[in-house]
Write an enzyme that holds these catalytic residues in place. Structure first.
Site, PDB file in Angstrom:
ATOM      1  CB  SER A   1      33.630  38.969  37.702  1.00 59.58           C
ATOM      2  OG  SER A   1      34.439  39.992  37.155  1.00 59.58           O
ATOM      3  NE  ARG A   2      37.789  43.294  41.978  1.00 62.40           N
ATOM      4  CZ  ARG A   2      38.984  43.836  42.231  1.00 62.40           C
ATOM      5  NH1 ARG A   2      39.132  44.638  43.272  1.00 62.40           N
ATOM      6  NH2 ARG A   2      40.013  43.590  41.432  1.00 62.40           N
TER       7      ARG A   2
ATOM      8  CE  LYS B   1      49.312  30.907  31.246  1.00 64.34           C
ATOM      9  NZ  LYS B   1      50.077  32.171  31.146  1.00 64.34           N
TER      10      LYS B   1
END
Length: 303
Positions: free
Chosen positions: A33-34, A87
């Protein structure tokens, strides 16, 4: 089995991390993750770095928004890792078909998840409707985008799907429980003047089924569907977690927290069996709405 979670945002913190913590099948071994991290779990900024540094991690679960997801999924599959997709499974149908072909060539499992199909009452509803004739139905899926996607500008960008991000949950249940497929007959989509994705939509399907999706709901949230059959009525409440037959509650749970643990149990089974599960029928109906739907311009929206 060791798993890396990619994209540490709200859905990852609310659902994926708790589901993994309680899973007998999985160890959360790394995150990518950033901006987000999970305490006591090794973190990386780029998926390529994680794939190179952690060959022991065989499975990657992607919680990124739809548009950047393809590149991360492709990298993981080419590196020989099994992949689980939040999703909707991608920004376009064609890119998910490409991921499916690539996974088959690489001999890895690919799971396009639909968490609402794992709701407590969905399987009993499917069983009850088996062999029944559907005379009509009504889906009401209304929620507050500011509550569930606070400040997440991507959801109203092109490819973010807007109200179809939650609405596709209803479509995933619809395509799971009906005894026969339906097709879209008519749609009307409301686009804020300053946005590229709809904030509300009204849909009509074959079998006299209608749907009302809205991202502007305040107060109590509504995730309901009701069907008339030749023998009576069936309703699903709470996003498929409560089942009612002829107006009386007959089963289900007052919580949505069982959905993601069930997804991860399903993914474990797919990996062990060397299988994949990539059902795109909910996404086909959503794509049809964008193709067929009349577009209305409505007031601008700001978080």
């Amino acid at each position: 089995m060791k798993l890396a979670l990619v994209g540490i945002g709200k859905i990852a913190r609310d659902q994926h991390v708790p589901a993994l913590a309680g899973s007998p099948d999985w160890e959360l071994a790394a995150t990518v993750s950033r901006s987000g991290k999970v305490e006591k779990v090794q973190d990386f900024l780029r998926i390529e770095d994680m794939l190179q540094a952690r060959p022991d991690i065989e499975t990657v679960s992607l919680c990124l928004p739809p548009v950047p997801r393809f590149a991360a999924a492709e990298a993981a599959i080419r590196a020989g890792r099994h992949v689980m997709l939040e999703k909707p499974p991608g920004a376009t149908l064609s890119e998910v078909h490409e991921l499916k072909r690539l996974a088959e060539r690489q001999g890895v499992s690919l799971f396009a998840t639909w968490h609402s199909r794992m709701a407590e009452a969905v399987a009993p509803a499917k069983s009850h409707l088996s062999g029944q004739r559907i005379l009509g139905g009504r889906i009401t899926w209304r929620e507050d985008v500011r509550k569930w996607h606070p400040g997440q500008e991507w959801i109203f960008n092109a490819g973010g799907m807007g109200v179809f991000d939650p609405g596709i949950n209803a479509l995933s249940i619809l395509t799971e429980i009906l005894p026969d497929p339906v097709h879209l007959a008519w749609a009307e989509l409301d686009f804020p003047k300053n946005r590229q994705a709809p904030i509300a939509a009204r849909l009509a399907f074959s079998s006299n089924i209608e749907a009302d999706f809205d991202f502007r709901q305040e107060g109590p949230q509504t995730w309901d569907m009701e069907f008339e059959t030749g023998t009576g009525t069936l309703a699903l409440r709470m996003g498929g977690n409560v089942l009612e037959i002829d107006g009386a509650r007959v089963g289900g749970a007052d919580s949505i927290m069982g959905e993601y643990p069930a997804l991860y149990a399903r993914m474990a089974g797919l990996v062990r069996d060397g299988a994949s599960d990539v059902d795109l029928s909910p996404m086909v109906l959503a794509a049809d709405a964008f193709t067929l739907g009349r577009r209305n311009s409505v007031e601008p929206f700001e978080f």
